[in-house]
Design an enzyme around this catalytic site. Structure first.
Site, PDB file in Angstrom:
ATOM      1  N   GLU A   5      23.971  22.292 -14.635  1.00 45.42           N
ATOM      2  CA  GLU A   5      22.583  22.337 -14.984  1.00 45.42           C
ATOM      3  C   GLU A   5      21.988  23.350 -14.038  1.00 45.42           C
ATOM      4  OE1 GLU A   5      20.202  18.736 -15.134  1.00 45.42           O
ATOM      5  OE2 GLU A   5      22.085  17.533 -15.605  1.00 45.42           O
ATOM      6  N   ASP A  23       9.045  16.987 -10.388  1.00 44.86           N
ATOM      7  CA  ASP A  23       9.973  17.184  -9.402  1.00 44.86           C
ATOM      8  C   ASP A  23       9.411  16.683  -7.887  1.00 44.86           C
ATOM      9  OD1 ASP A  23      12.694  18.125 -10.467  1.00 44.86           O
ATOM     10  OD2 ASP A  23      11.135  19.558 -11.073  1.00 44.86           O
TER      11      ASP A  23
END
Lengths: 257, 392
Positions: A46, A57
């Protein structure tokens, strides 16, 4: 055949996907990192597209995003780095990032570029399912891009069914209600959630991510799913590395041993 | 018609671009808020608190010396007289009652200059609810008095240390913490931004401003409709409130004053409708100041409340269809307008509101036009900035 579909046809257990932020720790590390991840035996890569405002995040990936942007990473730059990746990288490659840089690049241009360099799928945390169906799905399909959706412990059974029905590639199971970043351990409550989703017998394979960092958490995740995704812990590994390739290989081998 | 559609869009702008982890929270709000807000129960408590706690209705004041100077009939909607010093509290009172009805135990909020943080800490104290306010680390240094006000009121102030360490990062951090605490926590967003249904919900709570203007103007001028309504726009909550009941009254001109900072082309500006392009930030599609690579740019305005790189989706729509006129007011002109209002009317405005005052010099109007300026806040919080500027 799409490499993600191919992978899950051949491998139904202990699939490991590694996330890293393109342009971190240094601008030109992208391809060497991908080659090392593959050499170490991980199954999916990824590639994170850095963004100024990554709302899903935690601190580790926030920082890698910021450093990558300071280093000069952009989608244009990334596509130029990935131009020849298929000469050395055979595993499925997914781009993961937030919607805004892609909108500015132009959705169709972005999809074309993905197909041209050999990207197999996308994970866009702030593209919700309805918007995907209304505005994006047709184009992603046209360019052979799989689109992975996230689910969390709060996601209702009905919603999981709907996501399973309308998405492809695999389902990204967020392990707890949290942003990215390692937790100490996997709790009983999480196990209950893993079991609950497992018993739904979804058509898409499931990978568990958020809070997976080592052999023990990887093994636990694999007990309840097709495999797991590691992001923050991998970023920490490469953050201060003096020898990227060797450190990546030894870290990933320690996880899948 | 200016109206939100069932998917949460005003024309091309709006929507709910959120991570799946927030889907249940947003759905819970979307499915319940209108019904709760319409209930007699809610309305009774909301109206009582607006009246007895906030001090509504706020006066609609005929500013005779300002009128004389500018050659129009100018009224000021005195949101500066609200408890806590600005219109922000209209929204926090509404949202805290809503949070209670939804069974939430904790409140989180973002704040830039600290006004929304103080308004949130205030209603949390009022309701005895746990309150955490996220604030950019840089803003914490710049806005010490408001940080202390929040602490006195019992709120926890947590620095956002990522990115540029200002309002947009505080908003990111609040969203992350909402992801981390999805069940018992309500997020009180302070402006008409964020994922659907927030922009419409916040606008609805602020719409009391234009509702009162209509009644008050009818009494004073024999018509509920002024010729022009002027308000400043950062995210745009006071403007949404002042425009709300006039959206679909085409003969009323709507004027939005953005912050041009040091000048539109200076690289230090917050004039989003001039410098922005469509993009997605904090959960909605809107106009956004960004690089050509789609990275969000840090704006600048001398007024911390206008220092936001986006604009509420409803304003992006009003701009798009030409329903509102947008003017961009530079720092220096806003400061001078603040002094002008102080000297002519004995009212020291918040620097945000001073942008709306200066807009008088940037638009065309007739001599007897009735103009309502939304005076969104008072200048007490800006004393330090006035002193540093020194031009009085």
């Amino acid at each position: 055949m799409n490499r993600i579909d191919q992978l899950f046809q051949q491998k139904k257990q202990r699939v490991l996907s590694i996330y890293f932020t393109a342009g971190f720790p240094r601008l030109e590390d992208t391809l060497p990192i991908m080659e090392a991840i593959q050499a170490a035996g991980a199954d999916i890569i990824e590639v994170g597209v850095p963004y100024s405002d990554p709302i899903a995040d935690g601190p580790t990936i926030q920082e890698s995003n910021m450093v990558a942007l300071q280093n000069g990473m952009s989608l244009k730059k990334l596509f130029s780095q990935l131009e020849k990746m298929r000469e050395t990288v055979q595993v499925p490659v997914i781009l993961m990032g937030y919607l805004n840089p892609i909108i500015q690049f132009g959705i169709e241009d972005f999809c074309k570029k993905c197909q041209a360099v050999g990207v197999d799928g996308l994970i866009l945390p702030d593209l919700p399912m309805q918007q995907y169906l209304d505005d994006y799905k047709e184009m992603f399909d046209q360019y052979g891009l799989r689109n992975t959706f996230l689910i969390s412990p709060q996601t209702s059974a009905a919603r999981i069914r709907e996501i399973d029905e309308k998405s492809n590639g695999f389902i990204y199971m967020v392990s707890s209600h949290s942003i990215t970043g390692a937790k100490a351990d996997i709790s009983g409550e999480q196990i209950e959630y893993f079991n609950r989703v497992k018993s739904m017998e979804l058509k898409n394979p499931r990978l568990i991510g958020f809070g997976i960092s080592d052999n023990s958490t990887f093994n636990t995740a694999c007990t309840y799913s097709h495999g797991a995704i590691i992001g923050s812990a991998f970023i920490k590994t490469i953050k201060n590395s003096q020898n990227l390739s060797a450190d990546i290989i030894s870290y990933i081998r320690s996880v899948i041993q | 018609m200016i109206q939100i559609d069932e998917k949460g869009f005003y024309g091309k702008f709006g929507g709910a671009y959120i991570p799946e982890m927030l889907h249940p929270n947003i759905e819970e709000l979307r499915e319940n808020w209108e019904q709760i807000v319409a209930s007699p129960d809610f309305q009774e408590e909301f109206q009582m608190l607006l009246r007895d706690f906030v001090g509504r209705p706020t006066p609609l004041y005929f500013a005779s010396r300002l009128s004389e100077k500018h050659g129009a009939k100018i009224y000021l909607k005195r949101e500066d007289l609200c408890h806590t010093g600005a219109h922000k509290v209209n929204n926090t009172v509404g949202q805290i009652i809503l949070a209670k009805k939804l069974g939430k135990k904790r409140i989180i909020a973002e704040t830039g200059a600290g006004q929304h943080g103080v308004a949130t800490a205030t209603v949390c104290a009022l309701m005895g609810m746990d309150c955490t306010v996220y604030m950019g680390a840089l803003d914490i240094q710049r806005q010490r008095p408001n940080v202390e006000r929040m602490k006195i009121l019992g709120a926890k102030v947590v620095p956002a240390t990522s990115g540029s360490q200002t309002l947009k990062d505080a908003t990111n951090e609040a969203m992350r913490q909402w992801i981390n605490n999805p069940v018992d926590t309500h997020y009180i967003i302070g402006s008409v931004v964020g994922p659907h249904p927030y922009p419409e919900m916040v606008a609805r709570f602020q719409s009391v401003i234009s509702q009162e203007i209509k009644t008050q103007l009818l009494e004073k001028e024999g018509t509920p409709n002024p010729d022009i309504v002027i308000a400043c726009v950062g995210g745009g909550s006071n403007a949404a409130g002042a425009f709300y009941h006039y959206y679909n009254v085409p003969q009323v001109r709507l004027v939005a004053a953005e912050a041009a900072g040091l000048g539109i082309n200076s690289g230090k500006s917050a004039a989003t409708t001039v410098l922005g392009t469509p993009g997605v930030l904090h959960g909605s599609k809107t106009l956004l100041m960004q690089t050509e690579d789609g990275q969000v740019v840090e704006p600048h305005s001398i007024s911390a409340g206008l220092d936001y790189p986006g604009i509420g989706p409803v304003h992006a729509h009003l701009h798009d269809i030409g329903r509102a006129e947008f003017v961009a007011v530079e720092d220096e002109d806003a400061m001078k307008a603040g002094i002008e209002l102080s000297r002519l009317e004995g009212i020291i405005p918040a620097i945000e509101s001073a942008h709306a005052i200066h807009a008088l010099n940037m638009i065309q109007y007739q001599k007897d036009d009735v103009i309502v300026i939304n005076l969104s806040g008072r200048g007490d919080k800006d004393l330090e900035t006035y002193i540093k500027w020194g031009g009085y």
